[in-house]
Enzyme design. Structure first.
Site, short mmCIF file in Angstrom:
data_model
loop_
_atom_site.label_atom_id
_atom_site.label_comp_id
_atom_site.label_asym_id
_atom_site.label_seq_id
_atom_site.Cartn_x
_atom_site.Cartn_y
_atom_site.Cartn_z
CB ALA A 1 37.48 -56.42 -33.35
N GLY B 1 32.95 -59.86 -33.91
CA GLY B 1 31.72 -60.22 -33.65
C GLY B 1 30.52 -59.57 -33.75
NE ARG C 1 24.20 -59.17 -25.85
CZ ARG C 1 24.96 -59.94 -24.77
NH1 ARG C 1 24.63 -59.68 -23.72
NH2 ARG C 1 26.09 -60.28 -25.34
CB THR D 1 36.48 -66.72 -29.41
OG1 THR D 1 36.03 -67.90 -28.58
CG2 THR D 1 35.66 -65.66 -29.02
CD GLU E 1 32.72 -69.91 -22.94
OE1 GLU E 1 31.73 -68.76 -22.80
OE2 GLU E 1 34.01 -69.73 -22.61
CE LYS F 1 33.71 -23.86 -41.86
NZ LYS F 1 32.87 -24.15 -42.99
CE1 TYR G 1 30.36 -16.98 -40.03
CE2 TYR G 1 30.20 -15.36 -41.94
CZ TYR G 1 30.53 -16.60 -41.18
OH TYR G 1 31.01 -17.69 -41.97
CG ASN H 1 31.59 -15.89 -45.60
OD1 ASN H 1 30.64 -15.69 -45.49
ND2 ASN H 1 32.21 -16.98 -45.25
CB ALA I 1 28.35 2.59 -36.39
#
Ligand code: UD1
Ligand code: CA
Length: 462
Positions: free
Chosen positions: A9, A11, A15, A81, A157, A353, A368, A388, A425
């Site tokens: 791994a 290389g 591309r 390789t 190759e 969150k 929220y 918050n 409200a």
């Protein structure tokens, strides 16, 4: 017997055309998991005694991905390789055992293929077994040259192949099993006497032949498995294949996927029977869904634990825990660290969150909820906001059981609404509300009798 694994791994991956030079090719993800981690995962059932990952180009990133499952070995210059495998010599040279070598950019290889390759190698007492494949477009791959008896003789190759050799359709997949001791004995003799001036691992085949060692080949029936990722077109092709493979396994295990072409589920996701996944849904990371959930359409879930019988429609959920029998969405955004109990209703345009909802809570619209705990059966009215954040610090809002928060309320944290309290409200609250108390925090309404007419006349005369 010891089984060793070596993953190449290091290389460059030119591309892939990455902006960031340290972005290694094997770190690109498919459905949330990197290419090299797929290879490690395929190796797992084989239980190698020791696994080595050769890193080099973008090696810091690759190291992060592999270090939990493999020993990291650096190849500082990428000289081919064969040179890559030579880097493991200090650890493996002279040892008895069987070594499987494979590439970090072939995420579609399966455990079954690897274990049957190993079995074949061991049962036939081979010194070297190459995994080959017969394909229509062999360009770019090493070609398998067989002798008159049909036995593998060498690998040539693309760059070094004669026109005749270029016509060979049997190619090297880049996966091999070696007698470990013989591999490292021969590796030292590699030379870069070829068009690319590299040390080719594939040259070891001819060396084994010349020594009279037993070389065999195993032909991979499904060529899709050997797809190597060199550019982003191949990355998308592999994603497509992996996606359908994962979806198919889930469907056969009892999950309904309405549109498998348009459903993206990661390799580590678990989904229970009778769950239904609607189109346009992405479920990634370490996500577990229980039984009989309905998810989607257009829902995205990551790293979340979910129980049974939930309905989750057009929503986004990251890093949360969700119990059973909840109704979530459409357009709910659970941004992380949310804990949701059972039988809750979290509805349209609710963002949350760091929130903890106990059983039976309802927050059905336009709300929220941040840094907030909400007790059982509390109702959060439309348009409620937990304020918050003061621009610097985050504060907690504590809401008890059976509380009714009227629509359009702003709760300025830190604040506590005790059990059974009621918020009128349109209130903006800054102080705690006691148990069974009513809080109203808004200007009292005044009606001026008949004044609408006067006002309109005033406006029209301007
Ligand atoms: C290689 C094989 C070819 C085979 C093909 C299958 C050789 C010489 N050729 O060609 O016969 O058909 O794989 O996909 O082996 N790597 C390193 N260090 C290096 C060079 C490469 O770690 O110095 C790694 C790469 O990251 C990659 C793997 O080795 O994971 C294969 O290298 P690559 O350059 O892609 O080889 P191919 O030209 O594809
Ligand atoms: Ca390659």
């Amino acid at each position: 017997m010891n089984i060793y694994a070596i993953i190449l791994a290091a290389g460059k991956g030119t591309r892939m055309k990455s902006l960031d030079q340290s972005h290694s090719k094997v770190s690109h993800p498919i459905l949330g998991m990197s290419l090299v981690q797929y290879v490690l995962r395929a190796l797992k059932p084989i239980q190698p005694t020791e696994t080595f990952a050769i890193v080099g180009f973008g090696g810091e990133v690759t190291t992060q991905l592999v270090q939990d499952s493999a020993k990291v070995v650096w190849q500082h210059e990428q000289k081919g390789t064969g040179h890559a495998v030579q880097q493991v010599a200090p650890f493996l040279s002279g040892k008895e055992g069987t070594t499987i070598v494979l590439c970090g950019d072939t995420p579609l290889l399966t455990s079954q293929t690897l274990s049957s390759l190993l079995d074949e190698h061991i049962q036939n007492k081979h010194d070297l077994t190459v995994l080959t494949c017969i394909i229509d477009q062999p360009k770019g791959y090493g070609r398998i040259v067989r002798d008159k008896k049909g036995l593998v003789d060498r690998i040539v190759e693309q760059a070094d192949a004669t026109l005749e050799e270029q016509g060979i359709r049997e190619v090297n997949t880049g996966v091999y099993v070696f007698n470990n001791r013989l591999l490292f004995e021969q590796l030292v003799h590699l030379s870069g006497n070829n068009k690319q001036g590299e040390l080719y691992l594939t040259d070891v085949i001819k060396m084994f032949k010349n020594k009279g060692y037993h070389v065999g080949a195993s032909i991979l029936p499904d060529s899709r498995e050997m797809l190597g990722i060199n550019d982003r077109v191949q990355l998308s092709e592999a994603t497509k294949i992996m996606k359908l493979r994962i979806n198919r396994d889930l469907m056969l295990s009892g999950v309904t996927i309405e549109d498998p072409d348009n459903t993206y589920i990661g390799p580590e996701v678990v989904i229970g029977q009778d769950s239904v996944i609607r189109p346009g849904t992405r479920i990634l990371g370490k996500t577990t869904l229980g039984k009989a959930n309905v998810v989607g359409p257009e829902t995205s879930i990551e790293n979340t634990l979910i129980g049974d019988n939930n309905t989750i429609v057009k929503s986004q959920i990251v890093d949360c825990h969700i119990g059973n029998d909840n109704q979530i969405g459409p357009f709910t955004h659970l941004r992380g660290h949310c804990e949701i109990g059972n039988k809750t209703r979290v509805g349209n345009f609710v963002e949350m969150k760091n929130g903890h909802l106990y059983d039976g809570v309802k927050a059905a619209h336009l709300t929220y909820i941040g840094d907030c705990t909400i007790g059982e059966n509390t109702n959060i009215g439309c348009g409620t906001i937990t304020a918050n954040y003061d621009g610097k610090h985050k504060y907690h809002t504590e809401i008890g059981k059976n509380v009714f928060v009227g629509s359009g309320s702003t709760l300025i944290a830190p604040i506590t609404l005790a059990d059974n309290s009621f918020v009128a409200a349109g209130s903006t609250l800054t102080t705690d509300v006691g148990e069974d108390d009513l809080a109203i925090a808004r200007a009292r309404q005044e009606n001026k009798i008949g004044y609408a007419k006067v006002l309109k006349a005033k406006i029209n005369s301007k």
